[in-house]
Write a protein that holds these residues in place. Structure first.
Motif, short mmCIF file in Angstrom:
data_model
loop_
_atom_site.label_atom_id
_atom_site.label_comp_id
_atom_site.label_asym_id
_atom_site.label_seq_id
_atom_site.Cartn_x
_atom_site.Cartn_y
_atom_site.Cartn_z
N GLU A 187 51.75 89.64 38.47
CA GLU A 187 52.13 90.87 37.76
C GLU A 187 50.96 91.43 36.97
O GLU A 187 50.67 92.64 37.03
N HIS A 188 50.28 90.57 36.23
CA HIS A 188 49.16 91.04 35.42
C HIS A 188 47.94 91.36 36.28
O HIS A 188 47.15 92.25 35.94
N MET A 189 47.79 90.68 37.41
CA MET A 189 46.68 90.98 38.30
C MET A 189 46.82 92.37 38.91
O MET A 189 45.83 93.12 39.02
N LYS A 190 48.04 92.74 39.29
CA LYS A 190 48.25 94.08 39.85
C LYS A 190 47.88 95.16 38.85
O LYS A 190 47.22 96.15 39.19
N ASP A 197 56.57 78.96 40.67
CA ASP A 197 57.06 80.32 40.95
C ASP A 197 56.90 81.22 39.73
O ASP A 197 56.46 82.37 39.85
N LYS A 198 57.25 80.69 38.56
CA LYS A 198 57.14 81.47 37.33
C LYS A 198 55.69 81.82 37.03
O LYS A 198 55.37 82.97 36.70
N ASP A 199 54.81 80.83 37.14
CA ASP A 199 53.40 81.05 36.83
C ASP A 199 52.75 82.04 37.79
O ASP A 199 52.02 82.95 37.37
N LEU A 200 53.01 81.85 39.08
CA LEU A 200 52.38 82.73 40.06
C LEU A 200 52.88 84.17 39.91
O LEU A 200 52.11 85.12 40.06
N ALA A 201 54.17 84.33 39.61
CA ALA A 201 54.71 85.68 39.39
C ALA A 201 54.06 86.33 38.17
O ALA A 201 53.73 87.52 38.17
#
Length: 449
Positions: A160-163, A152-156
């Motif tokens: 965030e940076h992908m957006k 969950d932490k990694d995907l978030a």
């Protein structure tokens, strides 16, 4: 409980027979109904797997053999591990490489198509968010596996940076491979056994290389590695249960299960030659059965307990123990994972701190130890010959292969040289130790001669 997780497994087995397992697990963690199960769950149980809560999953700590025997069999023959709780994902698009390089220390652009490397996701201060193995499938396709406990932490973090990256016109998308399962086949027999199940010549696939190929008649992703892609020590140490009135047996069981889950879900490594196989979930059980059958009983199903002994013997970090958000890759001894171009250019989170440490040296360093007395445990204090505190143990246990205590931890720079004598404080008593080079057991990665 002496001897690391291989004896922890024995302790859990004994205590489960003496108390109400379901009641204790329900108090400590999620109920059995809430735990996620891999598609191999029933297969584990049918083969004698002792299931424990593990980063929100029900996973085997061991099977019918002891954890000691499982560890030795992996070194002598081979092991198959279910690591389907891990999260595989693909990044695609013409800008997927520059996007990922903003988040990790690896020279992703410098990887040849079909090759991979260990890397670290860093934060703004240079600390490790997580470790991962990434593979450049093609210039516009990156495949990586993130850790179950960090999912969950990694995907978030990635999202965030992908957006922000896409808002500036960057071309990158992602797909999370929840439709696939992941098996790890490790040990001297890994290649000869797997070769029976594929027409592709495995001798031409070297350490760190990736292929898509048919195995047991099914299209799979195959990576040749030296162990399980793991990390994240999930901190399930029962903080919320301190007020419970429990029997001494239940308290012992809580401690056993809590320690087991602290090992949770990491990119672990065995140090042996082997493969990670990403297979469509509906074919995972058949593939596991085929591997065991082709090995004629020599490759065994192996659980969490042996995996910890194996990675410690290989001298490799467990995220959450040996590497955390306040520890940089340089301090953790992972300088080799920072690409040469990245050292010159930076461009990743925390680069200023990390590049400064590369130039001036870190204040602390990860080292290995041999020791006398009981096996060192996480947070055991390390003192020098004058009794001054110089660091602490982060992982330790009894080595099934070497038949002696091994450990790793961090000490102040200047006290890190191999051969330096130290004292390790365990339950208030000091025991002799000596700093040694790692790995403790030689690695056997398959590389070009």
């Amino acid at each position: 409980m002496r001897g690391g997780l291989w004896q922890l497994g024995q302790s859990i087995t004994r205590r489960l027979a003496q108390t109400d397992k379901k009641a204790v697990v329900r108090r400590c963690f999620a109920s059995e109904a809430e735990l996620k199960k891999t598609v191999l769950y029933d297969f584990h149980v049918a083969n004698g797997g002792k299931m424990v809560p593990f980063a929100g999953w029900s996973m085997p700590i061991q099977y019918k053999d002891s954890i000691m025997d499982s560890t030795l069999n992996c070194r002598e023959n081979g092991s198959i591990f279910d690591v389907s709780h891990m999260c595989g994902l693909s990044l695609k698009g013409k800008d997927c490489v520059p996007f990922l390089e903003k988040l990790v220390i690896a020279d992703v652009a410098g990887l040849a198509p079909g090759s991979g490397t260990l890397t670290v996701f860093t934060n703004e201060k240079g600390g490790a968010i997580d470790d991962s193995v990434i593979t450049k499938v093609k210039d516009d396709h990156i495949y990586l596996v993130v850790n179950a406990g960090c999912r969950d932490k990694d995907l978030a973090h990635i999202e965030e940076h992908m957006k922000a990256f896409k808002a500036k016109g960057g071309d990158v998308t992602w797909h999370i491979h929840d439709e696939r399962s992941l098996l790890a086949l490790q040990g001297p027999l890994a290649a000869p056994v797997l070769q029976h199940l594929t027409k592709d010549d495995l001798s031409k696939i070297y350490f760190g290389e990736f292929r898509t190929l048919d195995i047991n008649g099914v299209h799979c992703f195959l990576t040749r590695t030296g162990g399980l892609l793991l990390s994240v020590m999930v901190n399930l140490v029962l903080h919320g249960n301190r007020g419970l009135k429990t029997s001494s047996k239940e308290k012992d069981l809580q401690a056993c299960i809590a320690l087991t889950c602290r090992v949770a879900a990491s990119l672990w490594y065995t140090g042996e030659d082997g493969f990670e196989i990403s297979v469509p979930s509906e074919h995972a059980v058949d593939l596991a059965k085929a591997i065991l059958e082709k090995s004629e009983g020599k490759v065994r199903l192996t659980g969490l307990g042996a995996r910890d002994s194996l990675r410690l013997e290989a001298g490799l970090c467990l995220y959450g123990n040996d590497m955390e958000q306040h520890i940089t890759p340089v301090e953790a001894g992972l300088t080799w994972a920072i690409g040469k171009r990245r050292r010159a250019e930076g461009g990743f989170l925390g680069a200023e701190t990390i590049l400064k440490q590369l130039e001036e040296g870190p204040s602390i360093r990860r080292v290995g130890f041999f020791s006398s007395g009981p096996p060192p445990r996480s947070h055991s204090e390390i003192v020098d010959s004058e009794g001054k505190a110089i660091g602490e143990v982060t992982s330790g246990g009894f080595s099934p292969c070497l038949k002696k205590n091994i450990a790793m931890g961090y000490v102040k720079s200047g006290s890190h040289k191999a051969g330096t004598k130290v004292k390790i404080v365990i339950r208030g008593k000091s025991y002799d130790g000596v700093i040694t080079k790692m790995p403790f057991v030689s690695t056997k990665y398959y590389k070009p001669s």
